[in-house]
Design a protein around this motif. Structure first.
Motif, PDB file in Angstrom:
ATOM      1  N   VAL A 131       0.836  -1.205   0.000  1.00  0.00           N
ATOM      2  CA  VAL A 131       0.000   0.000   0.000  1.00  0.00           C
ATOM      3  C   VAL A 131       0.871   1.256   0.000  1.00  0.00           C
ATOM      4  N   GLN A 132       1.848   1.299   0.923  1.00  0.00           N
ATOM      5  CA  GLN A 132       2.688   2.504   0.990  1.00  0.00           C
ATOM      6  C   GLN A 132       3.592   2.645  -0.232  1.00  0.00           C
ATOM      7  N   THR A 133       3.979   1.527  -0.828  1.00  0.00           N
ATOM      8  CA  THR A 133       4.777   1.589  -2.057  1.00  0.00           C
ATOM      9  C   THR A 133       3.953   2.226  -3.168  1.00  0.00           C
ATOM     10  N   LEU A 187       4.439   5.719  -5.334  1.00  0.00           N
ATOM     11  CA  LEU A 187       4.460   5.796  -6.811  1.00  0.00           C
ATOM     12  C   LEU A 187       3.405   6.789  -7.297  1.00  0.00           C
ATOM     13  N   GLU A 188       2.266   6.806  -6.632  1.00  0.00           N
ATOM     14  CA  GLU A 188       1.199   7.729  -7.070  1.00  0.00           C
ATOM     15  C   GLU A 188       1.598   9.174  -6.815  1.00  0.00           C
ATOM     16  N   ARG A 189       2.365   9.415  -5.762  1.00  0.00           N
ATOM     17  CA  ARG A 189       2.855  10.794  -5.532  1.00  0.00           C
ATOM     18  C   ARG A 189       3.834  11.209  -6.625  1.00  0.00           C
ATOM     19  N   LEU A 190       4.433  10.219  -7.290  1.00  0.00           N
ATOM     20  CA  LEU A 190       5.338  10.508  -8.413  1.00  0.00           C
ATOM     21  C   LEU A 190       4.555  10.680  -9.720  1.00  0.00           C
ATOM     22  N   GLY A 191       3.241  10.532  -9.641  1.00  0.00           N
ATOM     23  CA  GLY A 191       2.393  10.696 -10.835  1.00  0.00           C
ATOM     24  C   GLY A 191       2.157   9.394 -11.581  1.00  0.00           C
ATOM     25  N   ASP A 238      16.588   4.551   1.609  1.00  0.00           N
ATOM     26  CA  ASP A 238      15.727   4.130   2.730  1.00  0.00           C
ATOM     27  C   ASP A 238      14.409   4.872   2.581  1.00  0.00           C
ATOM     28  N   LEU A 239      13.320   4.140   2.399  1.00  0.00           N
ATOM     29  CA  LEU A 239      12.022   4.787   2.158  1.00  0.00           C
ATOM     30  C   LEU A 239      11.323   5.206   3.456  1.00  0.00           C
ATOM     31  N   GLY A 240      11.811   4.736   4.565  1.00  0.00           N
ATOM     32  CA  GLY A 240      11.301   5.213   5.859  1.00  0.00           C
ATOM     33  C   GLY A 240       9.984   4.597   6.309  1.00  0.00           C
ATOM     34  N   PHE A 241       9.280   3.884   5.439  1.00  0.00           N
ATOM     35  CA  PHE A 241       8.055   3.222   5.902  1.00  0.00           C
ATOM     36  C   PHE A 241       8.319   1.726   6.108  1.00  0.00           C
ATOM     37  N   GLY A 242       7.327   1.018   6.641  1.00  0.00           N
ATOM     38  CA  GLY A 242       7.539  -0.407   6.964  1.00  0.00           C
ATOM     39  C   GLY A 242       8.517  -0.549   8.110  1.00  0.00           C
ATOM     40  N   ARG A 243       8.521   0.469   8.985  1.00  0.00           N
ATOM     41  CA  ARG A 243       9.492   0.445  10.083  1.00  0.00           C
ATOM     42  C   ARG A 243       9.175  -0.632  11.123  1.00  0.00           C
ATOM     43  N   ARG A 260      12.961  10.116  -3.365  1.00  0.00           N
ATOM     44  CA  ARG A 260      13.491  10.778  -2.164  1.00  0.00           C
ATOM     45  C   ARG A 260      12.699  12.059  -1.859  1.00  0.00           C
ATOM     46  N   ALA A 261      12.323  12.763  -2.910  1.00  0.00           N
ATOM     47  CA  ALA A 261      11.589  14.030  -2.740  1.00  0.00           C
ATOM     48  C   ALA A 261      10.139  13.808  -2.344  1.00  0.00           C
ATOM     49  N   ASN A 262       9.660  12.577  -2.453  1.00  0.00           N
ATOM     50  CA  ASN A 262       8.237  12.295  -2.168  1.00  0.00           C
ATOM     51  C   ASN A 262       8.038  11.279  -1.058  1.00  0.00           C
ATOM     52  N   LEU A 263       9.029  11.160  -0.176  1.00  0.00           N
ATOM     53  CA  LEU A 263       8.913  10.173   0.901  1.00  0.00           C
ATOM     54  C   LEU A 263       7.795  10.573   1.854  1.00  0.00           C
TER      55      LEU A 263
END
Ligand SMILES: Nc1ncnc2c1ncn2[C@@H]1O[C@H](COP(=O)(O)OP(=O)(O)OP(=O)(O)O)[C@@H](O)[C@H]1O
Ligand SMILES: O=P(O)(O)OC[C@H]1O[C@H](OP(=O)(O)OP(=O)(O)O)[C@H](O)[C@@H]1O
Length: 216
Positions: free
Chosen positions: A15-17, A21-25, A89-94, A208-211
């Protein structure tokens, strides 16, 4: 221009992945459809292809170049030990990789005894006990519900993922030692990184800009 192929991890990280991707358009509507039996999804606009795979298979696809880029948990990267680059490091799934067990078994870790360690992550457990702690242990590979092992007497301790700690609490177990923090990472095939450096670097920068803001 050839397609760049992404291997994404099914399950908890999906889901977070897809949100990233959707924030990247990049629309993930088709991929989000739980009823689809389609395996590969193409985005003509960006020249990208995506597929979902079981976590441990993601580093395999990336090492062989069947996928150029992967998104996968750090635990899986460590366990699979493939020839791939970890780039972000995407920072989610911690969560945390820990040695757990009943409090009463803590002493087994302090006196270097030959104990049984049940885990889904034998490489991580071996590296931790043999390389870091210098403790010889008997590793028992399990495939799920690892917390059962010390309860039914299969092992003295386990090496497993702890996120909220609820599974441990509900079963009278506790974190005895922390091995390392974990989160989702971006991995890249080393040859792809050379051949398609500009496009891959641009994608990594966009990610990185959309984490997600995971501080709260
Ligand atoms: N509570 C958690 N339990 C397990 N993995 C977690 C947890 N929180 C975050 N993760 C991360 O999510 C990744 C994928 O988790 P998921 O549960 O989908 O895989 P899995 O438990 O290995 O899969 P399966 O249920 O198919 O055996 C893990 O590799 C880990 O990096
Ligand atoms: O700290 P918590 O928030 O309770 O999460 C940790 C639990 O979640 C995972 O299991 P999962 O649900 O993937 O099931 P499994 O044991 O069958 O792999 C992990 O192996 C722990 O058992």
């Amino acid at each position: 221009m050839r397609y760049l192929t992404f291997a994404l991890t099914k399950g908890r990280l999906a889901v977070q992945t897809m949100e990233l991707l959707e924030r990247l358009g990049i629309s993930c509507e088709e991929m989000k459809d739980k009823h689809t039996r389609k395996l590969i999804f193409t985005n003509e606009q960006y020249g990208l292809r995506f597929f979902l795979a079981k976590g441990p298979d993601v580093p395999t696809y990336v090492e062989y170049g069947a996928a150029d880029i992967g998104i996968v948990g750090k635990d899986t990267i460590m366990e699979e030990n493939r020839n791939i680059y970890e780039v972000l490091d995407l920072g989610f799934g911690r969560c945390r990789m820990c040695v757990c067990g009943p409090e009463a078994n803590r002493h087994y870790l302090q006196h270097n005894q030959l104990i049984r360690v049940a885990t889904k992550y034998p490489r991580i457990a071996r590296d931790y006990f043999y390389e870091k702690k210098n403790q010889t242990v008997e590793l028992i590979k399990l495939n799920g519900s690892i917390e059962l092992a010390p309860i039914v007497g299969l092992s003295e301790v386990i090496v497993d993922i702890v996120e909220t700690g609820s599974t441990l609490r509900e079963n009278g177990l506790t974190v005895l030692e922390e091995i390392c923090p974990l989160s989702a990472r971006v991995v890249v095939n080393p040859v792809s990184m050379k051949m398609d450096n500009a496009r891959i670097t641009q994608l990594i920068q966009a990610m990185r800009a959309n984490l997600p803001d995971v501080r709260s």
